[in-house]
Motif scaffolding. Structure first.
Motif, PDB file in Angstrom:
ATOM      1  N   ALA A   1       0.833  -1.197   0.000  1.00 17.73           N
ATOM      2  CA  ALA A   1       0.000   0.000   0.000  1.00 17.73           C
ATOM      3  C   ALA A   1       0.872   1.254   0.000  1.00 17.73           C
ATOM      4  CB  ALA A   1      -0.914  -0.002   1.223  1.00 17.73           C
ATOM      5  N   TYR A   2       1.912   1.264   0.840  1.00 15.08           N
ATOM      6  CA  TYR A   2       2.747   2.462   0.927  1.00 15.08           C
ATOM      7  C   TYR A   2       3.650   2.592  -0.296  1.00 15.08           C
ATOM      8  CZ  TYR A   2       0.789   2.906   5.479  1.00 15.08           C
ATOM      9  OH  TYR A   2      -0.121   3.044   6.491  1.00 15.08           O
ATOM     10  N   ALA A   3       4.086   1.456  -0.821  1.00 20.40           N
ATOM     11  CA  ALA A   3       4.876   1.528  -2.050  1.00 20.40           C
ATOM     12  C   ALA A   3       4.036   2.141  -3.170  1.00 20.40           C
ATOM     13  CB  ALA A   3       5.362   0.134  -2.447  1.00 20.40           C
ATOM     14  N   LEU A   4       2.766   1.724  -3.226  1.00 24.84           N
ATOM     15  CA  LEU A   4       1.879   2.272  -4.255  1.00 24.84           C
ATOM     16  C   LEU A   4       1.643   3.763  -4.026  1.00 24.84           C
ATOM     17  CD1 LEU A   4       0.217   1.277  -6.696  1.00 24.84           C
ATOM     18  CD2 LEU A   4      -1.741   1.151  -5.189  1.00 24.84           C
ATOM     19  N   MET A   5       1.398   4.136  -2.771  1.00 22.40           N
ATOM     20  CA  MET A   5       1.190   5.551  -2.450  1.00 22.40           C
ATOM     21  C   MET A   5       2.409   6.366  -2.816  1.00 22.40           C
ATOM     22  SD  MET A   5      -0.523   5.719   1.288  1.00 22.40           S
ATOM     23  CE  MET A   5      -1.668   4.465   1.794  1.00 22.40           C
ATOM     24  N   GLY A   6       3.592   5.875  -2.402  1.00 24.91           N
ATOM     25  CA  GLY A   6       4.821   6.599  -2.704  1.00 24.91           C
ATOM     26  C   GLY A   6       5.007   6.757  -4.202  1.00 24.91           C
TER      27      GLY A   6
ATOM     28  N   LEU B   1      -3.432  -6.073   5.360  1.00 20.80           N
ATOM     29  CA  LEU B   1      -3.661  -6.682   4.048  1.00 20.80           C
ATOM     30  C   LEU B   1      -4.854  -6.016   3.362  1.00 20.80           C
ATOM     31  CD1 LEU B   1      -2.496  -8.899   2.308  1.00 20.80           C
ATOM     32  CD2 LEU B   1      -4.215 -10.440   3.187  1.00 20.80           C
ATOM     33  N   VAL B   2      -5.893  -5.762   4.143  1.00 22.09           N
ATOM     34  CA  VAL B   2      -7.063  -5.074   3.600  1.00 22.09           C
ATOM     35  C   VAL B   2      -6.661  -3.687   3.101  1.00 22.09           C
ATOM     36  CG1 VAL B   2      -9.305  -4.107   4.200  1.00 22.09           C
ATOM     37  CG2 VAL B   2      -8.680  -6.362   5.032  1.00 22.09           C
ATOM     38  N   LEU B   3      -5.763  -3.047   3.860  1.00 20.81           N
ATOM     39  CA  LEU B   3      -5.292  -1.708   3.469  1.00 20.81           C
ATOM     40  C   LEU B   3      -4.686  -1.726   2.067  1.00 20.81           C
ATOM     41  CD1 LEU B   3      -4.541   1.246   4.273  1.00 20.81           C
ATOM     42  CD2 LEU B   3      -2.393   0.328   5.100  1.00 20.81           C
ATOM     43  N   THR B   4      -3.950  -2.768   1.754  1.00 22.78           N
ATOM     44  CA  THR B   4      -3.340  -2.869   0.421  1.00 22.78           C
ATOM     45  C   THR B   4      -4.413  -2.839  -0.664  1.00 22.78           C
ATOM     46  OG1 THR B   4      -1.816  -4.387   1.464  1.00 22.78           O
ATOM     47  CG2 THR B   4      -1.656  -4.137  -0.887  1.00 22.78           C
ATOM     48  N   GLU B   5      -5.440  -3.664  -0.456  1.00 20.72           N
ATOM     49  CA  GLU B   5      -6.488  -3.747  -1.457  1.00 20.72           C
ATOM     50  C   GLU B   5      -7.236  -2.415  -1.554  1.00 20.72           C
ATOM     51  OE1 GLU B   5      -6.987  -5.872  -3.577  1.00 20.72           O
ATOM     52  OE2 GLU B   5      -9.064  -5.786  -4.233  1.00 20.72           O
TER      53      GLU B   5
ATOM     54  N   PHE C   1       1.428  -2.301  -7.337  1.00 22.98           N
ATOM     55  CA  PHE C   1       1.671  -2.993  -6.075  1.00 22.98           C
ATOM     56  C   PHE C   1       0.331  -3.491  -5.564  1.00 22.98           C
ATOM     57  CE2 PHE C   1       5.319  -0.211  -6.310  1.00 22.98           C
ATOM     58  CZ  PHE C   1       6.337  -1.101  -6.018  1.00 22.98           C
ATOM     59  N   ALA C   2       0.147  -4.797  -5.586  1.00 25.33           N
ATOM     60  CA  ALA C   2      -1.136  -5.355  -5.171  1.00 25.33           C
ATOM     61  C   ALA C   2      -0.927  -6.251  -3.959  1.00 25.33           C
ATOM     62  CB  ALA C   2      -1.765  -6.135  -6.325  1.00 25.33           C
ATOM     63  N   VAL C   3      -1.969  -6.976  -3.619  1.00 25.93           N
ATOM     64  CA  VAL C   3      -1.931  -7.814  -2.421  1.00 25.93           C
ATOM     65  C   VAL C   3      -0.767  -8.793  -2.463  1.00 25.93           C
ATOM     66  CG1 VAL C   3      -3.178  -9.630  -1.217  1.00 25.93           C
ATOM     67  CG2 VAL C   3      -4.374  -7.586  -1.938  1.00 25.93           C
ATOM     68  N   ALA C   4      -0.536  -9.378  -3.645  1.00 27.49           N
ATOM     69  CA  ALA C   4       0.540 -10.358  -3.747  1.00 27.49           C
ATOM     70  C   ALA C   4       1.884  -9.716  -3.385  1.00 27.49           C
ATOM     71  CB  ALA C   4       0.592 -10.930  -5.159  1.00 27.49           C
ATOM     72  N   ASP C   5       2.072  -8.441  -3.753  1.00 28.04           N
ATOM     73  CA  ASP C   5       3.333  -7.769  -3.427  1.00 28.04           C
ATOM     74  C   ASP C   5       3.473  -7.553  -1.933  1.00 28.04           C
ATOM     75  OD1 ASP C   5       4.416  -7.015  -6.204  1.00 28.04           O
ATOM     76  OD2 ASP C   5       2.328  -6.400  -6.260  1.00 28.04           O
ATOM     77  N   SER C   6       2.355  -7.168  -1.300  1.00 26.34           N
ATOM     78  CA  SER C   6       2.390  -6.990   0.143  1.00 26.34           C
ATOM     79  C   SER C   6       2.750  -8.289   0.836  1.00 26.34           C
ATOM     80  CB  SER C   6       1.024  -6.525   0.650  1.00 26.34           C
ATOM     81  OG  SER C   6       0.902  -5.151   0.515  1.00 26.34           O
ATOM     82  N   VAL C   7       2.120  -9.372   0.369  1.00 29.21           N
ATOM     83  CA  VAL C   7       2.422 -10.679   0.956  1.00 29.21           C
ATOM     84  C   VAL C   7       3.885 -11.017   0.714  1.00 29.21           C
ATOM     85  CG1 VAL C   7       1.917 -13.140   0.853  1.00 29.21           C
ATOM     86  CG2 VAL C   7       0.060 -11.496   0.735  1.00 29.21           C
TER      87      VAL C   7
END
Lengths: 289, 324
Positions: free
Chosen positions: B65-70, B120-124, B250-256
């Motif tokens: 989530a933060y990678a995507l935001m950044g 994890l929900v935050l990522t989505e 950057f999606a859920v799989a990336d966070s995982v």
């Protein structure tokens, strides 16, 4: 308005069934089953194969999904989770294992069933129309009723059968249950199998309506997590409440917020954060249970 | 530990990544490896953040989530406000840290699986937000982002314009590796400071720490903010390299994956996430020869690894058993 409520109830029944399986596994073994969404997709594909490709009746497909997923769940528990839980220093190691299994199932689904969107033909035709206030196809109603019946059956099993009692005892206190003569290993396996079976059943039910594809696993897990956050993890009533609340919120949100674009889940998440600030354990969860 | 040994180890590592790797790549002509290694370095920055949140006893599956935001902060500032890449880099990190404070205040009260689930929900949710916001350009994403320009201080050019470079791949590699080294130096410093000791007390027993006067709420948010800063930083550089960003970047799989990198490397060691990232990402890349079986082999290997070494690879060296 009636339409929104009816949609919400229909969605909620499906969601509650998914959340029940996840919460059962969590309460018994303290394992967050990342692969739950993939199990759901797998169940859907099994029903699709039996019904659409082999031409057998829908109920056979549903049974096949339930049995295959239950066996898969039992095997996963016995051969993967049990040894890792025994050897690892931290509870969290099971998360890595669960994530690995999620990837693994994704790979298996891709190889066995392919990446195309699949669906089965409608099981009942016709549309229920109440004075233009509620319009709902009969197959949706049937699936909704089946889902509610499964939830009721599950609750009855947990409340009145010996297996259910043993599993509830396990969830309450593993050590005490063991001292009272509950076969912990056996009921962990049954619990995992039951949880996986529920995921497979929902997959089998929903393949008749929304169809199924490989990419649905992850988002389904996420929704299931949301539900058990709302209701409280590891509590059966919480999973059911969470499922219906999320279904209702999604149904209302999609209608009310349609004008602002696709922000329903953002709103749901924001309200969940506010809610959790006041009640971190969810509606019915025990604090840090 | 022996101080000299440590210094030699660090020096050898720096020599390897800054001198040896470019020489070897130039000699072998495998220029594509630069992209892989750059990705490893950037992902290692993100996992460093995940590792730090683990250090306070929280499992963070929301680094994507933060990678995507950044990434989006950097992309939007560059394409729509005309900022230079070098200015957006710290802004992306700091903005992510600020957002993480707002999000962290309520959710850091959660523990264990609860915290893991909500991150994890935050990522989505971040992905869905990126789809819906007016200035992110929806699913089409932001493309043709300019390469990093010249960075100069008082008329002195420190880093030349990437577009004029003969070999921007090497430049990106050096940039990513430098950032990675700085990140891990910062992480090492944090862990071996008073802050690090306090964080460890949180990991072991939060109530006990609070009862002897540790400001747990403040520490949790601080560690989470630092972690998100790393995430935002990694995302911003990624955007510069790929010159594009989509909600699915950057999606859920990336966070995982970020979480997995930490776990595989081992949670008791500062360098754990770096090793984990390197092994998993490189392994994934090597497995691309297996085509459709890539994911199957990768996930089987991961499951097997868990069965054999449930406490991470570096736990092999952990002879004392449980000690740090």
């Amino acid at each position: 308005m009636e339409q929104i409520l009816a949609n919400g109830l229909y969605l909620g029944a499906q969601y509650a069934l998914i959340a029940l399986g996840l919460t059962l596994i969590f309460s018994l073994m303290n394992v967050l089953n990342f692969a739950h969404g993939q199990m759901y997709v797998f169940g859907g594909f099994v029903t699709y194969t039996v019904v659409a490709q082999w031409g057998l009746p829908f109920i056979v497909g549903l049974m096949a999904s339930a049995i295959i997923l239950a066996v898969m769940g039992a095997l996963i528990e016995v051969f993967l989770f049990r040894p890792v839980i025994r050897k690892s220093k931290r509870d969290e190691s099971t998360m890595l294992l669960a994530a690995g299994i999620a990837f693994f199932l994704d790979a298996v689904i891709l190889l066995v069933f392919g990446e195309k969107q699949r669906g089965v033909p409608k099981i009942v035709d016709g549309v229920f129309n109440w004075d233009m206030r509620i319009i709902m196809p009969y197959d949706r109603i049937l699936i909704g009723v089946l889902a509610v019946a499964l939830i009721a059956g599950f609750i009855a099993l947990m409340q009145y059968s010996k297996t259910g009692r043993a599993m509830r005892a396990l969830a309450q206190d593993r050590m005490a249950a063991q001292l009272m003569g509950v076969d912990v290993d056996r009921y962990s396996m049954i619990g995992f199998a039951l949880g996986a079976m529920l995921a497979g059943l929902v997959g089998g039910l929903l393949v008749t309506i929304t169809g199924i594809n490989l990419g649905m696993g992850g988002p389904t897990s996420i929704k299931a997590f949301l539900m058990i956050m709302i209701g409280g993890a590891g509590v059966i009533s919480g999973a059911i409440a969470g499922g219906f609340i999320l279904g209702m919120m999604e149904s209302v949100g999609l209608t009310v917020l349609a004008a602002y674009g696709d922000i329903t889940y953002l709103v749901i998440f924001a309200s969940l954060m506010v809610f959790l600030a006041f009640r971190p354990q969810g509606l019915m969860g025990k604090p840090w249970g | 530990m022996d101080m000299n040994k440590q210094i030699i180890g660090v020096a050898a590592f720096l020599l390897a990544v800054f001198v040896l790797v470019p020489i070897l790549i130039a000699a072998s002509g495998r220029w594509d490896l630069y992209y892989t290694l750059t990705s490893v370095a950037l992902l290692a920055i993100g996992s460093a953040g995940v590792w730090l949140t683990f250090y306070i006893g929280r499992i963070n599956i929301g680094q994507g989530a933060y990678a995507l935001m950044g990434g989006y902060v950097s992309a939007v500032l560059m394409t729509q406000a005309g900022f230079s890449f070098w200015a957006t880099l710290p802004i992306a990190g700091i903005l992510c840290a600020a957002i993480s404070v707002l999000i962290g205040l309520p959710i850091l009260r959660l523990r264990g699986v609860y915290f893991a689930m909500i991150t994890l929900v935050l990522t989505e949710v971040t992905r869905l937000t990126a789809l819906a916001l007016p200035f992110t350009n929806g699913a089409k994403g932001i493309t043709s982002i300019p390469l990093p320009g010249e960075l100069s201080l008082l008329g002195l050019t420190i880093i030349p314009d990437f577009a004029t470079m003969e070999n921007p791949k090497l430049a990106f590699y050096l940039l990513a590796v430098t950032l990675m080294v700085l990140t891990y130096a910062a992480l090492w410093r944090i862990v071996n400071s008073r802050l690090g000791h306090l964080c460890r007390s949180l990991q072991q027993n939060e109530e006990l720490a609070a009862s002897i006067g540790v400001n747990t709420a403040y520490l949790r948010v601080l560690a989470y903010a630092i972690s998100s800063f790393f995430g935002g930083l990694a995302g911003a550089v990624f955007v510069a390299i790929s010159q594009s960003i989509y909600p699915s970047s950057f999606a859920v799989a990336d966070s995982v994956n970020f979480m997995l990198y930490c776990f595989v490397g081992g949670l008791g060691f500062v360098t754990g996430p770096m090793l984990g990232t390197f092994l998993l990402y490189f392994g994934w890349d090597l497995l691309s020869v297996a085509k459709e079986y890539q994911l199957l082999i990768y996930s089987s290997a991961m499951i097997a690894l868990m069965l054999v070494l449930p406490n991470g690879i570096l736990s092999l060296f952990d002879r004392k058993g449980g000690g740090k």
